[in-house]
Design a protein around this motif. Structure first.
Motif, PDB file in Angstrom:
ATOM      1  N   ILE A  41      63.873   4.894  -7.948  1.00  0.00           N
ATOM      2  CA  ILE A  41      63.447   3.900  -6.962  1.00  0.00           C
ATOM      3  C   ILE A  41      62.259   4.390  -6.142  1.00  0.00           C
ATOM      4  N   TYR A  42      62.293   5.659  -5.729  1.00  0.00           N
ATOM      5  CA  TYR A  42      61.240   6.191  -4.848  1.00  0.00           C
ATOM      6  C   TYR A  42      59.844   6.080  -5.466  1.00  0.00           C
ATOM      7  N   PRO A  43      59.638   6.590  -6.701  1.00  0.00           N
ATOM      8  CA  PRO A  43      58.305   6.427  -7.293  1.00  0.00           C
ATOM      9  C   PRO A  43      57.945   4.977  -7.563  1.00  0.00           C
ATOM     10  N   THR A  44      58.947   4.144  -7.848  1.00  0.00           N
ATOM     11  CA  THR A  44      58.688   2.718  -8.086  1.00  0.00           C
ATOM     12  C   THR A  44      58.104   2.068  -6.832  1.00  0.00           C
ATOM     13  N   ILE A  45      58.702   2.399  -5.683  1.00  0.00           N
ATOM     14  CA  ILE A  45      58.199   1.850  -4.412  1.00  0.00           C
ATOM     15  C   ILE A  45      56.763   2.303  -4.164  1.00  0.00           C
ATOM     16  N   LEU A  46      56.508   3.598  -4.394  1.00  0.00           N
ATOM     17  CA  LEU A  46      55.157   4.123  -4.180  1.00  0.00           C
ATOM     18  C   LEU A  46      54.150   3.451  -5.121  1.00  0.00           C
ATOM     19  N   LEU A  47      54.550   3.265  -6.360  1.00  0.00           N
ATOM     20  CA  LEU A  47      53.649   2.637  -7.331  1.00  0.00           C
ATOM     21  C   LEU A  47      53.377   1.171  -6.994  1.00  0.00           C
ATOM     22  N   VAL A  48      54.407   0.468  -6.525  1.00  0.00           N
ATOM     23  CA  VAL A  48      54.229  -0.934  -6.127  1.00  0.00           C
ATOM     24  C   VAL A  48      53.278  -1.034  -4.938  1.00  0.00           C
ATOM     25  N   LEU A  49      53.466  -0.149  -3.963  1.00  0.00           N
ATOM     26  CA  LEU A  49      52.568  -0.134  -2.803  1.00  0.00           C
ATOM     27  C   LEU A  49      51.142   0.213  -3.214  1.00  0.00           C
ATOM     28  N   SER A  50      51.031   1.145  -4.154  1.00  0.00           N
ATOM     29  CA  SER A  50      49.694   1.525  -4.643  1.00  0.00           C
ATOM     30  C   SER A  50      49.029   0.349  -5.359  1.00  0.00           C
ATOM     31  N   ALA A  51      49.821  -0.363  -6.192  1.00  0.00           N
ATOM     32  CA  ALA A  51      49.284  -1.526  -6.908  1.00  0.00           C
ATOM     33  C   ALA A  51      48.858  -2.614  -5.920  1.00  0.00           C
ATOM     34  N   ALA A  52      49.665  -2.797  -4.866  1.00  0.00           N
ATOM     35  CA  ALA A  52      49.318  -3.799  -3.849  1.00  0.00           C
ATOM     36  C   ALA A  52      48.016  -3.413  -3.139  1.00  0.00           C
ATOM     37  N   SER A  53      47.863  -2.128  -2.850  1.00  0.00           N
ATOM     38  CA  SER A  53      46.635  -1.655  -2.188  1.00  0.00           C
ATOM     39  C   SER A  53      45.422  -1.877  -3.084  1.00  0.00           C
ATOM     40  N   ILE A  75      47.526  10.832  -7.987  1.00  0.00           N
ATOM     41  CA  ILE A  75      47.049   9.694  -8.788  1.00  0.00           C
ATOM     42  C   ILE A  75      46.335   8.671  -7.903  1.00  0.00           C
ATOM     43  N   ILE A  76      46.960   8.378  -6.748  1.00  0.00           N
ATOM     44  CA  ILE A  76      46.337   7.426  -5.812  1.00  0.00           C
ATOM     45  C   ILE A  76      45.005   7.963  -5.318  1.00  0.00           C
ATOM     46  N   GLY A  77      44.977   9.274  -5.037  1.00  0.00           N
ATOM     47  CA  GLY A  77      43.739   9.905  -4.569  1.00  0.00           C
ATOM     48  C   GLY A  77      42.627   9.796  -5.604  1.00  0.00           C
ATOM     49  N   VAL A  78      42.967   9.980  -6.885  1.00  0.00           N
ATOM     50  CA  VAL A  78      41.979   9.875  -7.959  1.00  0.00           C
ATOM     51  C   VAL A  78      41.437   8.445  -8.035  1.00  0.00           C
ATOM     52  N   ILE A  79      42.341   7.467  -7.913  1.00  0.00           N
ATOM     53  CA  ILE A  79      41.916   6.054  -7.976  1.00  0.00           C
ATOM     54  C   ILE A  79      40.971   5.725  -6.817  1.00  0.00           C
ATOM     55  N   ILE A  80      41.359   6.171  -5.621  1.00  0.00           N
ATOM     56  CA  ILE A  80      40.509   5.915  -4.449  1.00  0.00           C
ATOM     57  C   ILE A  80      39.176   6.642  -4.590  1.00  0.00           C
ATOM     58  N   GLY A  81      39.255   7.851  -5.166  1.00  0.00           N
ATOM     59  CA  GLY A  81      38.023   8.617  -5.376  1.00  0.00           C
ATOM     60  C   GLY A  81      37.065   7.887  -6.312  1.00  0.00           C
ATOM     61  N   ILE A  82      37.620   7.322  -7.384  1.00  0.00           N
ATOM     62  CA  ILE A  82      36.793   6.554  -8.330  1.00  0.00           C
ATOM     63  C   ILE A  82      36.158   5.354  -7.622  1.00  0.00           C
ATOM     64  N   PHE A  83      36.951   4.686  -6.783  1.00  0.00           N
ATOM     65  CA  PHE A  83      36.431   3.534  -6.030  1.00  0.00           C
ATOM     66  C   PHE A  83      35.286   3.967  -5.107  1.00  0.00           C
ATOM     67  N   MET A  84      35.474   5.082  -4.402  1.00  0.00           N
ATOM     68  CA  MET A  84      34.448   5.564  -3.472  1.00  0.00           C
ATOM     69  C   MET A  84      33.160   5.892  -4.222  1.00  0.00           C
ATOM     70  N   VAL A  85      33.303   6.580  -5.365  1.00  0.00           N
ATOM     71  CA  VAL A  85      32.119   6.946  -6.147  1.00  0.00           C
ATOM     72  C   VAL A  85      31.413   5.693  -6.668  1.00  0.00           C
ATOM     73  N   ALA A  86      32.204   4.722  -7.119  1.00  0.00           N
ATOM     74  CA  ALA A  86      31.633   3.527  -7.740  1.00  0.00           C
ATOM     75  C   ALA A  86      30.989   2.580  -6.737  1.00  0.00           C
ATOM     76  N   MET A  87      31.571   2.461  -5.550  1.00  0.00           N
ATOM     77  CA  MET A  87      31.118   1.431  -4.610  1.00  0.00           C
ATOM     78  C   MET A  87      30.301   1.990  -3.444  1.00  0.00           C
ATOM     79  N   VAL A  88      30.665   3.140  -2.956  1.00  0.00           N
ATOM     80  CA  VAL A  88      30.007   3.661  -1.753  1.00  0.00           C
ATOM     81  C   VAL A  88      28.769   4.487  -2.087  1.00  0.00           C
TER      82      VAL A  88
END
Length: 393
Positions: free
Chosen positions: A160-172, A370-383
């Motif tokens: 349940i714990y990783p599922t909640i984190l993944l759902v929140l990450s997907a929502a973000s 994993i979330i940090g890598v995704i955000i990092g990709i976003f920062m590199v791509a957009m900022v």
């Protein structure tokens, strides 16, 4: 034999809903009269509703039965006491059991005819009834279901714990895709900027989600329930899932520990209660609730029936750890199999707790990474294109 739903008042004028399995309404009326109840309504139920008792409910029920039996309470009186203080589900089950006992069935037969208790539970009840140690058996069952409940709770927590984190990450990420990226896209367009390939890919994904989100939602709502139904009911999928549980590296270790502790705990209790080893292995194998493993253990049971040792027969398919097999061999050779099984149960229960806690500690940093890598990709791509544009001015 039919199932009837009755609304009654007891002698204390308390309203109750009962489900009673009897041959006719006349027998229902006799039952109502014997138990000093007042009938309000009666309704025939064509098919018996699917009722499943949870480990926590079984733990409490067995503990209460053990206490009352140890105090010398007669079986029908015990069921009456428990029925009056239990919730509707348990009360209805106990009413049915009491009815079977009143009709001359044994305790084991009465529990068995309710069709709500496992073969393991029925076998333990039978052993307790035959030996005259039903109270001891009930205490053992209470301890067993207590451990089962704790193990299942820990496994649920791990999932349940990783599922909640993944759902929140997907929502973000959905918010970023639908609300943040469009703003950057407008900035790029208004300034005539030609963003790099990665930025264009994210912008296109964002545009696709915003223009087709209704269809995406419909597809998801259609796929999820269909997939769940298919996974639960398809024999091939269930077999594949059971196979993967025992072959995937990290999951394999946890699965093996869960299977070992459940099998060992049940086998220990059954052997100690006087159940023949062949029957005990068959019943314990069913408790594992994994058809892939059950089929292998059936073959092992066949080897034992042919005169082979228990340890050798259980070691044929690499289902259990080597230490488990070694302890079984020692217990078998020394004639102290029950004590060996208890030692194994204690050892692997502790090992399972340790590994689950270790996984819990690892899951959070992995998901954060994993979330940090995704955000990092976003920062590199957009900022970064924005900074490049500012620097070039």
């Amino acid at each position: 034999m039919g199932l009837y739903k009755c609304v009654v008042y007891d002698k204390d004028k308390k309203r109750k809903n009962l489900k009673i399995e009897l041959d006719s309404e006349e027998e229902i009326n006799n039952y109502i009269s014997i138990n000093e109840l007042t009938m309000v309504s009666i309704k025939t139920i064509d098919n018996k509703e699917s009722i499943k008792l949870k480990e926590k409910e079984l733990k409490i029920l067995c503990r209460q039965m053990g206490i009352l039996l140890e105090s010398g309470c007669e079986i029908t009186k015990m069921i009456e006491i428990l029925r009056n203080q239990s919730n509707n589900k348990i009360s209805n089950i106990l009413s049915e059991i009491a009815n079977h006992i009143q009709r001359g069935n044994s305790i084991t037969e009465s529990f068995q005819k309710s069709k709500l208790f496992s073969t393991f539970f029925i076998s333990m009840i039978k052993a307790g009834e035959v030996s005259g140690k039903l109270d001891t058996v009930m205490y053992s069952l209470a301890d067993y279901y207590d451990k089962e409940d704790k193990v299942k709770s820990k496994i649920k927590t791990v999932s349940i714990y990783p599922t909640i984190l993944l759902v929140l990450s997907a929502a973000s990420m959905l918010i970023i895709m639908t609300m943040v990226i469009p703003r950057f896209e407008m900035i790029f367009i208004s300034n005539g900027m030609n963003p790099p390939l990665l930025t264009k890919i994210l912008i296109n994904i964002s545009s696709f989600i915003r223009t087709t989100y209704i269809y995406i939602i419909i597809v998801i709502l259609g796929i999820i329930p269909t997939s769940i139904h298919f996974i639960r009911n398809s024999t091939k999928v269930i077999r594949l899932k059971n196979n993967l549980k025992f072959k995937t590296p990290v999951i394999k270790n946890i699965t093996q520990l869960v299977i070992t502790t459940r099998f060992c705990r049940a086998l220990s209790m059954l052997v100690e209660s006087g159940v023949q080893i062949i029957d005990a292995i068959d019943i314990s194998a069913k408790i594992i609730d994994n058809k892939f493993i059950y089929e292998k253990l059936l073959i092992s049971k066949g080897y034992i029936e042919k005169g082979n040792s228990i340890g050798h027969s259980l070691n044929l398919f690499n289902v259990f750890p080597k230490l488990f097999i070694s302890m079984i061999n020692i217990g078998e050779e020394s004639g102290r199999l029950e004590e060996s099984l208890k030692t194994i149960d204690s050892f692997y229960s502790n090992d399972l707790d340790t590994k689950i806690e270790r996984i819990m500690r690892l899951i959070e940093p992995i998901i954060i990474l994993i979330i940090g890598v995704i955000i990092g990709i976003f920062m590199v791509a957009m900022v970064m294109p924005m900074f490049d544009a500012i620097v070039s001015i």
